[in-house]
Design a protein around this motif. Sequence first.
Motif, PDB file in Angstrom:
ATOM      1  N   ILE A  24      92.534  47.816  86.055  1.00  0.00           N
ATOM      2  CA  ILE A  24      92.244  46.534  86.704  1.00  0.00           C
ATOM      3  C   ILE A  24      93.043  46.384  87.993  1.00  0.00           C
ATOM      4  N   THR A  25      94.344  46.663  87.935  1.00  0.00           N
ATOM      5  CA  THR A  25      95.169  46.475  89.133  1.00  0.00           C
ATOM      6  C   THR A  25      94.821  47.493  90.215  1.00  0.00           C
ATOM      7  N   THR A  30      92.127  48.013  95.581  1.00  0.00           N
ATOM      8  CA  THR A  30      91.037  48.604  96.362  1.00  0.00           C
ATOM      9  C   THR A  30      90.167  47.519  96.972  1.00  0.00           C
ATOM     10  N   LYS A  31      89.809  46.522  96.169  1.00  0.00           N
ATOM     11  CA  LYS A  31      88.970  45.436  96.649  1.00  0.00           C
ATOM     12  C   LYS A  31      89.723  44.576  97.674  1.00  0.00           C
ATOM     13  N   LEU A  32      90.979  44.268  97.380  1.00  0.00           N
ATOM     14  CA  LEU A  32      91.764  43.421  98.271  1.00  0.00           C
ATOM     15  C   LEU A  32      91.900  44.047  99.653  1.00  0.00           C
ATOM     16  N   VAL A 100      93.088  34.096  97.352  1.00  0.00           N
ATOM     17  CA  VAL A 100      92.570  35.401  97.765  1.00  0.00           C
ATOM     18  C   VAL A 100      92.852  36.442  96.689  1.00  0.00           C
ATOM     19  N   VAL A 101      94.085  36.436  96.165  1.00  0.00           N
ATOM     20  CA  VAL A 101      94.431  37.351  95.080  1.00  0.00           C
ATOM     21  C   VAL A 101      93.551  37.073  93.869  1.00  0.00           C
ATOM     22  N   HIS A 102      93.356  35.809  93.537  1.00  0.00           N
ATOM     23  CA  HIS A 102      92.536  35.429  92.384  1.00  0.00           C
ATOM     24  C   HIS A 102      91.127  35.989  92.511  1.00  0.00           C
ATOM     25  N   GLU A 103      90.539  35.838  93.681  1.00  0.00           N
ATOM     26  CA  GLU A 103      89.169  36.300  93.891  1.00  0.00           C
ATOM     27  C   GLU A 103      89.016  37.784  93.565  1.00  0.00           C
ATOM     28  N   HIS A 104      89.902  38.603  94.083  1.00  0.00           N
ATOM     29  CA  HIS A 104      89.736  40.050  93.916  1.00  0.00           C
ATOM     30  C   HIS A 104      90.262  40.533  92.570  1.00  0.00           C
TER      31      HIS A 104
END
Length: 398
Positions: A24-25, A30-32, A100-104
Amino acid sequence: MLSEKSTATVRATLPTVGAAIGDITELFYTKLFAAHPELLRDLFNRGNQAAGLQKQALAGSIAAFATHLVAHPDQRPDVMLNRIAHKHASLGVTREQYPVVHEHLFAAIAEVLGDAVTPEVAAAWDEVYWLMANALAAIEERLYAGSQVAAGDVWREWTVTGRTEETADCATFRIAPADGAPAPAHLPGQYVSVQVELPDGARQIRQYSLHGDPGSQTRAITVKRVHGPAAGGPDGEVSHHLHARVRAGDTLRVSAPYGDLVLRDSAGPVLLASAGIGCTPMLSLLEHLADTGHTAPVTVLHADRSPADHPLRDDHRALTHKLTDSSARFWYEESAGPDDGEGRLDLDGVPVAAGTTAYLCGPLPFMRSVREQLLAKGVAAADIHYEVFGPDLWLASA
């Protein structure tokens, strides 16, 4: 703090999330960074990302926070949160970045766990995230207020007033505010972030402990040149830049001071144990104890490769000798002298006074070993404090 319904859901799903937290992390970062490449360029340590260390630290903190909430739903792990918040404050992190962190992060959770993320599961873990995020944001805002800066506005220009080569790989930089305004106050043991612009335009940030007279206009940081991923950590981008390029008269971008490794009990017995460049916050604590005329026993311990590799070795001994009831012992892997220990730090022959508060800084295996030895000598777990240079992997490796 965590609702009864969410506690039950998190308890039931914690094994599943915990087993997948590494995936997950990794996907989260990668997404962030795909959405916000400037964060990797100018905020996150690229060396730690390449080595996977930041991923491990994030996974460990999320798992530890969730586990604590399930076991103690009406409490929160403030020691862990304070350490993270101090690091965030030194980087200028603000409340606005948490969505922003929550979204990704939640996009990564949904992708990795798939159908296991039911609306009920998503709601429970959403509650966990915001409990952690809001707690961190509140602590960070108190830290900014204590530093008398606006949230996130921690950076000032400092001038390098001098440089001293301590060892082949360690240099001390003396710095003062470039505008001539008073240097911000700091507590012994705290650090600052230093941001430098690298040849590729990235503005990378690293933390360095402060030492020297806290009442002076000049501060000092000692930087060890890190020899790349082969050393088991970051690639040394900033340390190599500072060693190769920064001289007296140059300007550095430096944050306000933060860090939670500060003296808890200034009157009782103290033990300071360090390895390598981990001696720098210990020296700051030792300077304070010497300057304030500390009379209770102080035990100073340090481990290094050799005397020639021991940064600020003479200062380490001289400050110890300024105290009325103190002892110092050093261990070296190579070239140990007749008064030195040989090999790893060993507390077998070291007396530890009752009621001692211990402070540790160095590589994680070193600190875990010293902590186990201190516990065996009767030092309470609550009285052992530590500082990690880089991502805090203590929980991730527990």
